[in-house]
Design a protein around this motif. Structure first.
Motif, PDB file in Angstrom:
ATOM      1  N   VAL A   1       0.985  -1.065   0.260  1.00 15.43           N
ATOM      2  CA  VAL A   1      -0.111   0.432   0.206  1.00 15.43           C
ATOM      3  C   VAL A   1       0.826   1.368  -0.004  1.00 15.43           C
ATOM      4  CG1 VAL A   1      -1.569   1.296   1.712  1.00 15.43           C
ATOM      5  CG2 VAL A   1      -2.849  -0.747   1.303  1.00 15.43           C
ATOM      6  N   GLY A   2       0.383   2.138  -0.873  1.00 18.11           N
ATOM      7  CA  GLY A   2       1.306   3.517  -0.881  1.00 18.11           C
ATOM      8  C   GLY A   2       0.159   4.517  -0.358  1.00 18.11           C
ATOM      9  N   ASN A   3       0.865   5.504  -0.564  1.00  7.54           N
ATOM     10  CA  ASN A   3       0.028   6.921  -0.222  1.00  7.54           C
ATOM     11  C   ASN A   3       0.193   7.923  -0.996  1.00  7.54           C
ATOM     12  OD1 ASN A   3      -2.568   7.639   1.666  1.00  7.54           O
ATOM     13  ND2 ASN A   3      -1.158   6.040   3.257  1.00  7.54           N
ATOM     14  N   GLN A   4      -0.047   8.144  -2.004  1.00  4.34           N
ATOM     15  CA  GLN A   4       0.682   9.090  -3.102  1.00  4.34           C
ATOM     16  C   GLN A   4      -0.706   9.746  -3.918  1.00  4.34           C
ATOM     17  OE1 GLN A   4       3.302   9.312  -4.089  1.00  4.34           O
ATOM     18  NE2 GLN A   4       4.403   7.462  -2.558  1.00  4.34           N
ATOM     19  N   ALA A   5      -0.522  10.895  -3.635  1.00  7.64           N
ATOM     20  CA  ALA A   5      -2.081  11.706  -4.550  1.00  7.64           C
ATOM     21  C   ALA A   5      -2.105  11.156  -5.928  1.00  7.64           C
ATOM     22  CB  ALA A   5      -1.663  13.733  -4.379  1.00  7.64           C
ATOM     23  N   PRO A   6      -3.340  11.370  -6.471  1.00  8.28           N
ATOM     24  CA  PRO A   6      -3.355  11.224  -7.726  1.00  8.28           C
ATOM     25  C   PRO A   6      -1.902  11.672  -8.747  1.00  8.28           C
ATOM     26  CG  PRO A   6      -5.682  11.863  -7.894  1.00  8.28           C
ATOM     27  CD  PRO A   6      -4.117  11.913  -5.921  1.00  8.28           C
ATOM     28  N   THR A   7      -1.755  11.452  -9.713  1.00  8.79           N
ATOM     29  CA  THR A   7      -0.719  12.596 -10.179  1.00  8.79           C
ATOM     30  C   THR A   7      -1.401  13.370 -11.459  1.00  8.79           C
ATOM     31  OG1 THR A   7       0.898  10.095 -11.242  1.00  8.79           O
ATOM     32  CG2 THR A   7       0.438  12.365 -12.761  1.00  8.79           C
ATOM     33  N   LYS A   8      -0.342  14.442 -11.039  1.00 12.19           N
ATOM     34  CA  LYS A   8      -0.599  16.121 -11.628  1.00 12.19           C
ATOM     35  C   LYS A   8      -0.044  16.231 -12.838  1.00 12.19           C
ATOM     36  CE  LYS A   8      -1.793  20.489  -9.529  1.00 12.19           C
ATOM     37  NZ  LYS A   8      -1.585  21.620  -7.810  1.00 12.19           N
TER      38      LYS A   8
ATOM     39  N   SER B   1      -4.256  18.429 -14.773  1.00 13.25           N
ATOM     40  CA  SER B   1      -5.867  17.684 -14.252  1.00 13.25           C
ATOM     41  C   SER B   1      -4.944  16.318 -12.839  1.00 13.25           C
ATOM     42  CB  SER B   1      -5.767  16.281 -15.367  1.00 13.25           C
ATOM     43  OG  SER B   1      -6.756  17.526 -16.083  1.00 13.25           O
ATOM     44  N   LEU B   2      -5.552  15.719 -11.677  1.00 14.91           N
ATOM     45  CA  LEU B   2      -5.509  14.824 -11.642  1.00 14.91           C
ATOM     46  C   LEU B   2      -6.015  13.425 -12.059  1.00 14.91           C
ATOM     47  CD1 LEU B   2      -5.645  16.553  -7.945  1.00 14.91           C
ATOM     48  CD2 LEU B   2      -3.872  16.045  -9.169  1.00 14.91           C
ATOM     49  N   VAL B   3      -4.823  12.760 -12.155  1.00 20.24           N
ATOM     50  CA  VAL B   3      -5.645  11.254 -12.080  1.00 20.24           C
ATOM     51  C   VAL B   3      -4.830  10.299 -11.631  1.00 20.24           C
ATOM     52  CG1 VAL B   3      -5.866   9.556 -14.846  1.00 20.24           C
ATOM     53  CG2 VAL B   3      -5.065  12.390 -15.229  1.00 20.24           C
TER      54      VAL B   3
ATOM     55  N   ALA C   1       2.651   5.647 -12.817  1.00 22.22           N
ATOM     56  CA  ALA C   1       1.876   5.635 -11.290  1.00 22.22           C
ATOM     57  C   ALA C   1       1.133   7.007 -10.317  1.00 22.22           C
ATOM     58  CB  ALA C   1       3.083   4.820 -10.209  1.00 22.22           C
ATOM     59  N   THR C   2       0.865   6.905  -8.995  1.00 21.36           N
ATOM     60  CA  THR C   2       0.574   7.790  -9.173  1.00 21.36           C
ATOM     61  C   THR C   2       1.287   8.968  -7.929  1.00 21.36           C
ATOM     62  OG1 THR C   2      -0.496   6.467  -6.867  1.00 21.36           O
ATOM     63  CG2 THR C   2      -1.914   6.916  -8.026  1.00 21.36           C
TER      64      THR C   2
ATOM     65  N   ASP D   1      -5.633   2.414  -0.405  1.00 25.91           N
ATOM     66  CA  ASP D   1      -5.283   2.886  -1.493  1.00 25.91           C
ATOM     67  C   ASP D   1      -6.467   1.396  -2.216  1.00 25.91           C
ATOM     68  OD1 ASP D   1      -2.965   3.877  -3.170  1.00 25.91           O
ATOM     69  OD2 ASP D   1      -1.531   2.469  -3.138  1.00 25.91           O
TER      70      ASP D   1
ATOM     71  N   VAL E   1       4.387  14.345 -10.548  1.00 31.03           N
ATOM     72  CA  VAL E   1       4.095  15.614 -11.103  1.00 31.03           C
ATOM     73  C   VAL E   1       4.786  16.230 -12.316  1.00 31.03           C
ATOM     74  CG1 VAL E   1       4.288  18.328 -10.223  1.00 31.03           C
ATOM     75  CG2 VAL E   1       4.114  16.315  -8.907  1.00 31.03           C
TER      76      VAL E   1
ATOM     77  N   ARG F   1      -8.863  11.157  -5.185  1.00 27.47           N
ATOM     78  CA  ARG F   1      -8.644   9.233  -4.468  1.00 27.47           C
ATOM     79  C   ARG F   1      -9.233   8.646  -2.924  1.00 27.47           C
ATOM     80  NH1 ARG F   1      -3.247   7.372  -1.800  1.00 27.47           N
ATOM     81  NH2 ARG F   1      -4.184   6.299  -1.114  1.00 27.47           N
ATOM     82  N   TYR F   2      -9.281  10.531  -2.408  1.00 22.13           N
ATOM     83  CA  TYR F   2     -10.326  10.012  -0.886  1.00 22.13           C
ATOM     84  C   TYR F   2     -11.176   9.937  -1.173  1.00 22.13           C
ATOM     85  CZ  TYR F   2      -5.547  12.110  -1.419  1.00 22.13           C
ATOM     86  OH  TYR F   2      -3.858  12.078  -1.625  1.00 22.13           O
TER      87      TYR F   2
ATOM     88  N   ARG G   1       0.590  14.500   5.404  1.00 20.96           N
ATOM     89  CA  ARG G   1      -0.253  13.689   4.229  1.00 20.96           C
ATOM     90  C   ARG G   1      -1.547  13.469   4.197  1.00 20.96           C
ATOM     91  NH1 ARG G   1       4.201   9.393   2.466  1.00 20.96           N
ATOM     92  NH2 ARG G   1       3.053   8.925   1.059  1.00 20.96           N
TER      93      ARG G   1
ATOM     94  N   ARG H   1       5.926   5.914  -8.805  1.00 25.57           N
ATOM     95  CA  ARG H   1       5.280   6.148  -7.781  1.00 25.57           C
ATOM     96  C   ARG H   1       6.813   7.544  -7.666  1.00 25.57           C
ATOM     97  NH1 ARG H   1       3.390   2.431  -3.278  1.00 25.57           N
ATOM     98  NH2 ARG H   1       2.178   0.890  -4.227  1.00 25.57           N
TER      99      ARG H   1
END
Lengths: 378, 379, 379, 378
Positions: free
Chosen positions: A282-289, B295-297, A302-303, B278, A306, B35-36, B273, A318
């Motif tokens: 499990v990771g905790n990355q934000a969605p990719t921007k 955008s966010l993906v 991956a997420t 996940d 940037v 994702r949240y 954070r 990631r």
């Protein structure tokens, strides 16, 4: 008996064993400090995730791992096994590093793992063992393999597949010649035979331990070669043919090729069919921007990335940062790398935490990608 | 086992103004930010502020919410002695009743709070988007030797009539609370985040519980009573990003805010954070024909179309020729080829056929798209 | 994700007849057997029968119960795809209502069940002491191609009037259900354990929900309606130990049963273990002057007195000269010197002063001792 | 700064380190296959539980363990750290076995652990490290030690205690002579000095790494001896005196003596004060069952035992069965042993899974208990 009412097979009578003993550290700089099973693959996974997820999704509830060297990052990755639903009171995940102290021990190779973990095998309640390495990448469940094994009453059943286009990585594999009804006639290294043994097989635990004892008594060092292949005439060995998507990764060359193959939509959808089948830490990355300047095409991302620059035919793990004006082509960029403005990368495999400074240019060849070790600043 | 401070997270709201988004879902469980879920922000604040004793009060359609929270593992709130506890309505020997208001929800769980014999009780809400250090708030409370501390944020003067406004002296002592005033004397709005001295609060809650006509609400009943009694109420100024996502418009705005370069709240902030579950989807596949801007993906997406100012949750496909502007696509959405979306929020697993056009104009509320209204809103 | 079978564990009962034991505690959470709570038996049965999809229905005083269950870790029920889910009462857009009966509790959680699209639904209760393989029951259900299978146990003929009695044909098909009959035709009593074909059950539950006058109860409404409609209802004979601990007398009896050498239910059965949380107390210290016969003692106890046919939960002290007969001492009890107890159930953390004498005679109900009645019952 | 408002010390700026490198395998048969830290103690614990629980109960949220050999059973015992509330996203438990592959490495002894885990220390957010072994058995929290360290501004603060009755086990310990205000004047092996260094100390992480580098550059092999003791004049070293119950176990002799000491009610209540302070691996045993024939006096008994015979001045671990007519005196009987009818044991330490057959008699001496290795049938 494992066969219950109405064709219900109780797969919880089978345990999984991932045997890393005879896998080479194939990835140059990337395997200086980690074993092959722990090498990052496909943007967010490690090689071992595929085999381990197949086992977990098959409802195999106990998995043991034989490992001898460079297993620290594997242990970090696997943790308690919770991310594969394997942190259980009953069964669960057992990483078995070589911490043993028997002065009378004469066993060698993977046989020393079996020998020194004999208690562990004897204590367990499973009747069958499914053995695998980490280099056969696929998305499957093993129910049918197990059923085939039980139905044919074989001593051993091998999972095989067929590669119409034989590639260099298949040279290292054992090829299977099949007689009538799936029975295995020969196991050779015939470079022209497209029927490849995946390294996955099922065997009754009691037979496994018997063969282990014989091998050790005979000073052998490789369970499959010496215990199974050498006894081809004595044992009844079946094959079970798998025809889903798969690949074999045992060299830098095949790693790069099979990574790039996943950029094909069809391959991607085949390997990652079934949504969340392949489990990983499990990771905790934000969605990719993606910023207003980003230009990304034909890439796996991956997420936590940037992206302000250009990315084409590449895989980003990631947390990768691609700055404005930077260009990444035909490359594999692992976790938390930073590509500073104006840098250009082509045909590069870059381990994690690397920083490529402003306007730097690195270029490998397609046949020989440039591999960069972790935590460098170039 | 004594704990200095217990946190009560109010997560039972119906979220009526979110329309379709909360049809079968508690508001704190609404997906947010690619994702949240909304509640992740409050829970992550607890983790980052080292608030380890957290009661989560739920009531409305909690199935998804409970599943999401579990025992609080993603937020390190699965702890032996305290950690996270879900507090749903229950019955006792003399029957039971639902939570009637925010204050009522707290006093009905008095047994839970008193198990920890706390000095302080923090009350927070599960439907705001912000990063905040509750420990700093607590220290402020202690320094002021306050009975109550209310976290406030400056809002534009023209919007004061939408908020609960606090009027304070120069040293931030609160002497008046005005709910949605027409002529505000201050632009300090309550964020719905309170610290109380538990003993003081308990007295007020017990009194309030006896009042038939009370709404049993902090803002409407408890705080006014405390101000009337001249207790020490102080304001604590918060100057980061804070957004109540209580309407479809504000939910959409908060997403557009996330795409700004200079926003003080960043999902990539390693010092603060935001944690959540996940998924196990493969990395997103960006195709040859894709164009992605602002955008966010998330994982599991396959993008062949064009995204601008949009947010894709996990496992969304956007086929070739489609243009997605200022839209939010929840998990599992499938957008066919040559689709045009603008200012649309697409709910989980909705499939949009090839060639569809769905757009809200700038002055309209963004469209929430579900399978039920898909045909109706297609232009 | 489809699952063949979903288990619904009814754990919301008030347990009125357990008096003080359930004053602030749901009946399934009542301590049992020296280290367990009653619900541990049903949950351990789920683990040992490989029933992995378990909804636990709670309503009454659930704080301790929820804390005990958590996400089901001790029972390997913390699983990614299914596992244990606590199902408390909740509200929806049109308000909410409490669980009105056993059947009502199931249909209110239809969304939960249908998430797994099961063939079968097993309904069990959280307040019985027994070891049972639900998988064997399920196989029986499949073999008979039944609509409903009810687990039954033979009771002595003279006690039939206390049970729900099932009248069956020779091949165990049920043709009649009699609640507490005065002249029973059979001595097969229902254990309150049912397997239904979910689709069939759902129809009946939905019909029943519309009936104003129904008690929404399986035994009183759903099963009689199914029998009337001539569905395939079968009995499944269970021949192990089974006890409904619904009264103080039966709660005490079940404990005395545990001390029998030849009981078919054994807490030390390695093939069918009973799981629970473990405490972290040190091993029990048995002093020079102690005498222990026919007793169960848990960690953290210090015993200087004499125990006979008694059960000590964790962290109980029994000082010198005290004699404890046929009694059950819950966690944290402190028994002073020269105390005499007989047929007493002492509740958590009660301290019994030196020299106290508390005894119930053979014909009386055992005494439940709490701090509130300590003085009143001391002889 | 770690000192916050109103005397609140933030102990989460300190990590724990349990260093097993220089501990001997002191328990003969019982440490053939496990390290000393993993030896069962006091009826349901392992040696390491005491130190680890003290750390956990002090709200130290990250603990690392240096181990070189025979760590498998330690790993099995500790698992993910969940039973000590140490399975965390932030921090948690890190078991660091010697899996490293740096050909340029010249470090020795415990210094090679520090050297090869440098990344790990540098990545962590803690400013301070609390270092301990596993042989000092106590029930305490480290808050006051940490506060003392911060208040005095010392470089290093040692936890010391005083044993009025010096026993053989204290000979192996470092003795502390204290000058004014707790400052350490000398560290010697003076057999008559009752002020004993517990092996527990606090040090700033940056200083720790500095001293490690110096030691390695100088080919040293023992961090405490070479990095701290040898620099007594250069560093400011404080002592913090602990006056609760404690014991030191570093030999069969001390193991047996300190086990028997716990049968004294006063010692038992002191070591196990505070109810559930000492955490250990979760078990699933039923309460212990005493039959009508049992006779048990002055003994420590874990759960899951079934006792039909006689037990006096002994310690029984989980799941021990003492049959009718059997007698156990002055003995330590580990997990799942079975004593068959009529057998008699006196002054015996018996590892787990041993069966003593009918009417067998075993007797060691008080000064030299008879130690029996696991899984025997005698």
């Amino acid at each position: 008996m494992v066969r219950l009412l109405k064709g219900v097979f109780r797969i919880d009578t089978m345990m999984g064993l991932i045997n890393l003993e005879h896998e080479h550290d194939f990835l140059n700089e990337l395997t200086y400090f980690r074993c092959g099973a722990a090498v990052p693959f496909a943007g967010r996974f490690r090689m071992i995730d595929f085999t381990l997820s197949n086992m977990a999704k098959s409802n195999i509830s106990e998995v043991a791992i034989f490992t001898r060297n460079k297993y620290r990052s594997l242990m970090d990755h696997l943790g308690s096994g919770a991310d594969w639903d394997l942190d259980r009171r009953h069964g669960g995940l057992f990483i078995l590093p070589p911490d043993w102290n028997d002065p009378t021990d004469i066993s060698k190779g993977d046989l020393s793992h079996f020998h020194n973990n004999r208690d562990y095998f004897e204590r367990g309640k499973s009747d069958y063992v499914l053995i695998s390495g980490s280099q056969f990448i696929s998305n499957t469940v093993y129910q049918q393999l197990f059923e085939h094994h039980l139905e044919t009453g074989a001593d051993v059943t091998l999972l095989t597949t067929t590669y119409q286009d034989l590639l260099p990585e298949h040279n290292g594999c054992i090829k299977v010649k099949v007689a009538e009804e799936g029975s295995v006639a020969s196991l050779t290294n015939d470079p022209k035979n497209p029927h490849v043994f995946s390294g996955v097989y099922v065997i009754r635990k009691s037979l496994l331990l018997e063969l282990v004892d014989e091998c050790i008594a005979d000073y052998k060092n490789h369970f499959f070669m010496d215990g199974i292949k050498a006894n081809l005439n004595r044992l009844t060995i079946q094959s079970y043919h798998y025809d889903g998507y798969s690949s074999i990764i045992n060299s830098v060359d095949s790693y790069y090729r099979q990574t790039m193959a996943l950029l094909e939509t069809k391959s991607y959808k085949q390997l990652f069919s079934d949504g969340e089948h392949v489990l990983t830490k499990v990771g905790n990355q934000a969605p990719t921007k993606y910023s207003g300047e980003s230009k990304v095409t034909k890439s796996l991302v991956a997420t936590g990335c940037v992206i302000d620059g250009e990315v084409d035919h590449s895989v980003l793990f990631r947390g990768v940062k691609v700055s404005e004006g930077a260009v990444v082509k035909n490359s594999v960029i692992m976790q938390r790398c930073t590509i500073e403005p104006g840098a250009r990368l082509e045909n590069v495999i870059m381990d994690k935490d690397v920083t490529i400074t402003k306007d730097q240019v690195l270029k490998g060849a397609k046949e020989q990608p440039f591999v960069i070790a972790k935590r460098r600043k170039i | 086992m004594k704990k200095e401070c217990v946190t009560m997270l109010l997560a039972g709201g119906v979220g009526t103004r979110l329309g379709l988004l909360t049809k079968n879902l508690a508001k704190p469980a609404v997906p947010f930010g690619g994702r949240y879920r909304i509640i992740d922000f409050a829970l992550s604040n607890c983790l980052n502020s080292r608030m380890h004793t957290v009661g989560v009060l739920t009531q409305y359609s909690p199935l998804e919410l409970h599943k999401h929270i579990g025992v609080g593992k993603p937020w390190d709130l699965d702890r032996m002695e305290d950690g996270l506890t879900i507090l749903s309505p229950f019955t006792e020997k003399d029957g039971g009743s639902w939570y009637l208001g925010t204050a009522d929800a707290i006093i009905k769980n008095k047994n839970y709070v008193e198990r920890y014999d706390p000095e302080y009780l923090i009350v927070i809400s599960g439907d705001h988007i912000y990063h905040m250090d509750y420990d700093a708030l607590l220290n402020h409370h202690k320094e002021k030797e306050a009975d109550v501390t209310i976290s406030v944020v400056e809002v534009p003067w023209k919007e004061t009539s939408r908020f609960g406004i606090l009027n304070t002296t120069d040293n931030l002592r609160i002497y008046e609370f005005e709910e949605k005033p027409t002529n505000a004397k201050s632009n300090l709005a309550s964020m719905g985040i309170y610290i109380f001295n538990w003993k003081v609060l308990k007295g007020y809650l017990e009194e309030d519980a006896k009042l038939q006509e009370s709404k049993h609400d902090f803002g409407q009943n408890i705080l006014p009573a405390m101000i009337a009694d001249n207790l020490q109420l102080y304001a604590y100024r918060f100057d980061g990003y804070w957004k109540d996502v209580g309407t479809i418009e504000s939910y959409w705005e908060a997403h557009m805010d996330l795409l700004k370069e200079d926003l003080s709240l960043s999902l990539n902030n390693n010092e603060w954070r935001t944690y959540s579950h996940d998924s196990n989807f493969a990395p997103q596949l960006i195709e040859e024909t894709a164009v992605l801007h602002h955008s966010l993906v998330n994982n599991g997406c396959i993008v062949s179309g064009k995204l601008d100012h949009s947010i894709l949750f996990e496992n969304v496909y956007v086929d070739e020729g489609s243009v997605i502007n200022q839209s939010i696509l929840h998990p599992g959405v499938r957008v066919g080829a040559n689709v045009f979306l603008e200012r649309v929020i697409v709910q989980e697993n909705v499939t949009i056929p090839d060639g569809s056009k769905i757009a809200a104009s700038k002055n309209e509320e963004p469209i929430v798209l579900s399978n039920s209204n898909l045909k109706a809103v297609t232009i």
